[in-house]
Design a protein around this motif. Structure first.
Motif, PDB file in Angstrom:
ATOM      1  N   GLU A   1       5.141 -30.186 -79.080  1.00 55.67           N
ATOM      2  CA  GLU A   1       5.564 -29.177 -78.112  1.00 55.67           C
ATOM      3  C   GLU A   1       4.529 -28.074 -77.954  1.00 55.67           C
ATOM      4  O   GLU A   1       4.509 -27.395 -76.926  1.00 55.67           O
ATOM      5  CB  GLU A   1       6.905 -28.564 -78.559  1.00 55.67           C
ATOM      6  CG  GLU A   1       8.108 -29.458 -78.366  1.00 55.67           C
ATOM      7  CD  GLU A   1       8.552 -29.527 -76.918  1.00 55.67           C
ATOM      8  OE1 GLU A   1       8.858 -28.467 -76.340  1.00 55.67           O
ATOM      9  OE2 GLU A   1       8.577 -30.635 -76.346  1.00 55.67           O
TER      10      GLU A   1
ATOM     11  N   ARG B   1      12.303 -34.536 -75.774  1.00 52.59           N
ATOM     12  CA  ARG B   1      11.073 -34.502 -74.971  1.00 52.59           C
ATOM     13  C   ARG B   1       9.907 -35.128 -75.735  1.00 52.59           C
ATOM     14  O   ARG B   1       9.082 -35.842 -75.148  1.00 52.59           O
ATOM     15  CB  ARG B   1      10.751 -33.064 -74.576  1.00 52.59           C
ATOM     16  CG  ARG B   1      11.659 -32.501 -73.505  1.00 52.59           C
ATOM     17  CD  ARG B   1      11.063 -31.210 -72.950  1.00 52.59           C
ATOM     18  NE  ARG B   1      10.916 -30.182 -73.971  1.00 52.59           N
ATOM     19  CZ  ARG B   1      11.864 -29.282 -74.258  1.00 52.59           C
ATOM     20  NH1 ARG B   1      13.017 -29.302 -73.594  1.00 52.59           N
ATOM     21  NH2 ARG B   1      11.658 -28.369 -75.189  1.00 52.59           N
TER      22      ARG B   1
ATOM     23  N   THR C   1       7.788 -38.327 -74.527  1.00 54.46           N
ATOM     24  CA  THR C   1       6.327 -38.236 -74.364  1.00 54.46           C
ATOM     25  C   THR C   1       5.623 -39.386 -75.066  1.00 54.46           C
ATOM     26  O   THR C   1       4.710 -40.022 -74.507  1.00 54.46           O
ATOM     27  CB  THR C   1       5.826 -36.892 -74.904  1.00 54.46           C
ATOM     28  OG1 THR C   1       6.465 -35.820 -74.186  1.00 54.46           O
ATOM     29  CG2 THR C   1       4.321 -36.768 -74.782  1.00 54.46           C
TER      30      THR C   1
END
Length: 734
Positions: free
Chosen positions: A664, A695, A699
């Motif tokens: 992140e 997320r 990814t």
């Protein structure tokens, strides 16, 4: 069944993780319940029983005449006891009894109850003002104005009733903070029920009697209607002379048959007379004579007598149809007919004497002809009269059904009115009797006794309910926190949320987390399980470069990377641990070596590989520090030199473990994933945000030729950790 077990397992997992909040919620509810239970003033309850007899007589049937005033049905009486007027009356009676020392339990019977209200409480008040007098006396004893009503919440007792279905019984309950007041409240309620019931019955009886009298004596009332229908019935019988349809029909048929027979006989006789007259006249014409005597038909006197005879015969037949032959009117009519016939014969003889001829045969034949003519005239008159009477009888016979209908209608109307009249008279007598004796249909079956035990609060029940409620609220609060908390839950739920296999679960290490080697046996065993999971993944595809990443900082990726590398090295493999987190390196501190030279200097060409590599304190493990910090770390990791370096290192080592920065925070981890064979993502249940972890997984899955082996749950609380060591662990180093 598996789904149910999964749901219960998830619920247990939630409760384990939220146990502090759930226990706090449960304790607060249970403590609050106990506080309220043990500090609430105790309440006592007493019960009295009143029986309401099923109403009968005029009380039950007043609605038939629209005169119902009040209701004394048990279920409706029980509903009235919950109204404010009844409660204020009970409260007033309780206040007066306690101030004056009246024992209400002694007033069980109706006579004693009337004496209580009319002689002891309000001796000078009328029956209509007794209730107001009782309330005024209670207000005076309490020291408040009589015109200011007492509020229901200010009453020191609670009164309520319950109707026992299909029995006519009403159970009256009194609740108060003292046993004596609870007993007085229940007894006062029973006394008021009996007294009000008697007053209602008395008023109903008075009203019903007045109403029935109006119904009877009104100009268009039942009595007047009955007299009118009697007059119509008498007039009908008098004018129509009709009593019974069957008897009337039988009599008319009999008369018609008799008259028809007589008419037929008369026709035969008239035919015979005419034949004899014709024969006589024929012989009379054959006798020699110089004079022709005029016939009897040409005489005007004979014609008048004939008319009178026809009328008399018709009247005689009509009277014979109505009366017996012995009736005076029948005898008088018969005498008149005989007299007219005698006059006819005399007139015929007189005519004969006037026209007398010398021929005796001619004289005799003429006499016979005159007599036959007279008989024919009389017979014709009789036949005409019988025709008239028969026509009238047939008309009367045809009118019988209509007369029967009219008579039946009149009789039915009279019967209905007579029943109404008798019913009203019976109800009037009952109402007058009830008004005189003043008896109600309520009686006290059981007086209230002094209660010995409190009914409120119910301590055991309250505590049980508090326990149940606290449990429900605790579970609900834990579930609510679970929904509000956006962090990853337990390891198993983390794998479900991320739809990624859970390849390892590392317990929280309290001591030695920053040491080069672990001394916690459970943690050591957890890394062995993680090592085996990676080796199993290598069976599908060889793993030479393994990236250890995490969604955010502080989730233990450096700790997992180091000790997984140590575990791999202990299995006999040559392992290189490279600190690829160029922005916040940590591996050199765990190993106790300098930060530089390292990976940055190696990629920049400032140092050689031999200068940067450092052997670790574990056999088979080497460390490549991060090197000095630079601002262009992403470009270094993305350079061709990085690919060349990884290829060079793969020739020298069996496995490269790269400690990557958070996904992140920077793009460095994504670049490292492109250079690797597989990726392990480290998360911390209870700390890592769900959205950040999701997320990060998305990814990594989007990268080509990059395999996400799964997630590693780090710092799992010991209560959630399911590993069981066998045999009992000994302290060991890794």
């Amino acid at each position: 069944m598996q789904r149910e077990q999964s749901v219960w397992a998830q619920l247990g997992d939630v409760l384990r993780r939220r146990r502090r909040f759930a226990l706090a919620c449960f304790a607060l509810v249970l403590a609050g319940t106990a506080l309220v239970t043990f500090t609430t003033t105790p309440v006592y309850r007493a019960k009295a029983v009143v029986q309401i007899e099923q109403p009968s007589g005029f009380i039950l049937r007043t609605d038939l005449f629209g005169a119902g005033l009040g209701s004394t049905l048990p279920q409706e009486q029980a509903e009235l006891l919950d109204t404010y007027p009844f409660k204020i009356l009970v409260d007033s009676l309780v206040v007066i009894s306690q101030y004056k020392g009246i024992h209400l339990s002694h007033y069980q019977y109706s006579e004693r109850i009337r004496q209580l209200f009319e002689r002891e409480l309000c001796p000078d008040a009328t029956a209509a003002d007794l209730q107001a007098c009782v309330q005024a006396n209670a207000a005076r004893l309490e020291g408040r104005p009589a015109d200011r009503p007492k509020r229901e919440r200010d009453m020191e007792q609670e009164v309520w009733a319950r109707w026992v279905e299909d029995t006519g019984l009403i159970e009256l309950y009194g609740e108060a903070e003292s046993p004596r007041r609870a007993q007085d409240a229940a007894n006062a309620a029973a006394i008021c029920v009996v007294w009000q019931n008697e007053q209602i019955r008395k008023e109903e009886a008075r009203y019903t009697a007045r109403f029935i009298r109006r119904q009877l004596e009104a100009p268009d009332g039942v009595k007047a209607q009955l007299a009118k229908i009697d007059e119509q019935l008498a007039s009908f019988k008098r004018e129509k002379a009709f009593l019974d349809a069957q008897e009337e029909t039988r009599a008319l048929v009999t008369q018609i048959v008799e008259l028809s027979t007589r008419q037929w006989q008369g026709i035969l006789r008239l035919t015979d007379l005419r034949q004899r007259l014709a024969a006589t006249r024929q012989r009379l014409g054959q006798e020699p004579s110089t004079l022709v005597s005029p016939t009897i038909y040409e005489n005007p006197t004979v014609q008048e007598i004939k008319k009178q005879l026809v009328t008399a015969e018709a009247e005689l037949l009509s009277l014979q149809a109505q009366f017996m032959d012995e009736h005076p009117r029948v005898q008088a009519a018969l005498a008149r007919v005989e007299a007219l016939r005698e006059r006819l014969r005399s007139e015929a003889s007189r005519i004969e004497s006037v026209q007398r001829v010398p021929n005796p045969v001619h004289q005799e034949l003429y006499k016979n002809a005159a007599l036959l003519s007279a008989d024919i005239v009389g017979q014709e008159a009789q036949q005409s009269a019988m025709d008239t009477v028969l026509q009238g009888l047939r008309q009367r016979l045809l009118a019988v059904p209509e007369l029967e209908r009219q008579l039946t209608q009149l009789l039915r109307q009279r019967q209905v009115l007579e029943k109404q009249y008798l019913l009203l008279m019976e109800r009037l007598q009952e109402a007058e009797l009830s008004e005189a004796v003043l008896l109600g249909n309520a009686r006290i079956v059981e007086m209230a006794v002094l209660p010995g035990q409190r009914v409120k609060p119910r301590r055991i029940l309250n505590l049980l309910m508090g326990t149940v409620l606290g449990t429900i609220l605790a579970i609900g609060f834990a579930l609510l926190l679970e929904q509000v908390d956006r962090r990853l839950p337990s390891p198993s739920l983390t794998a479900q949320w991320l739809e990624t296999p859970l390849v390892g679960s590392i317990p929280m290490v309290r001591d030695g987390a920053q040491a080069p080697a672990l001394t916690d046996a459970t943690a050591v065993e957890a890394f062995r399980h993680l090592r085996i999971a990676v080796r199993l993944a290598e069976m599908e595809q060889p793993i030479r470069v393994l990236v250890i990443a995490s969604p955010g900082a502080g989730e233990g990726k450096t700790f997992v990377a180091r000790h997984l590398a140590v575990s791999m090295a202990q299995s006999g493999r040559r392992v290189l641990l490279a600190d690829a987190d160029l922005r916040a390196p940590m591996q050199h501190r765990l190993e106790g070596v300098p930060l530089s030279p390292g990976l940055v200097q190696l990629l920049s060409g400032e140092s050689t590989l031999e200068e940067c590599l450092r052997p670790a304190r574990v056999e088979g493990l080497w460390l490549l520090p991060a090197g000095a910090e630079v601002s262009y770390s992403t470009e270094l990791l993305e350079s061709a030199r990085m690919s060349e370096l990884l290829s060079q290192l793969q020739e020298r080592y069996d496995l490269l473990v790269l400690d990557a920065p958070p996904l992140e925070s920077t793009a460095d981890a994504t670049v490292l994933a492109l250079h690797s064979d597989s990726v392990l993502m480290v998360v911390q249940p209870g700390a890592t945000p769900r959205e950040a972890a999701l997320r990060a997984v998305e990814t990594l899955r989007a990268l080509p030729h990059t395999r996400l082996l799964g997630v590693v749950a780090n710092r799992v609380p010991r209560s959630m950790y399911n590993h069981i060591s066998y045999p009992p662990p000994r302290r060991q180093s890794l």
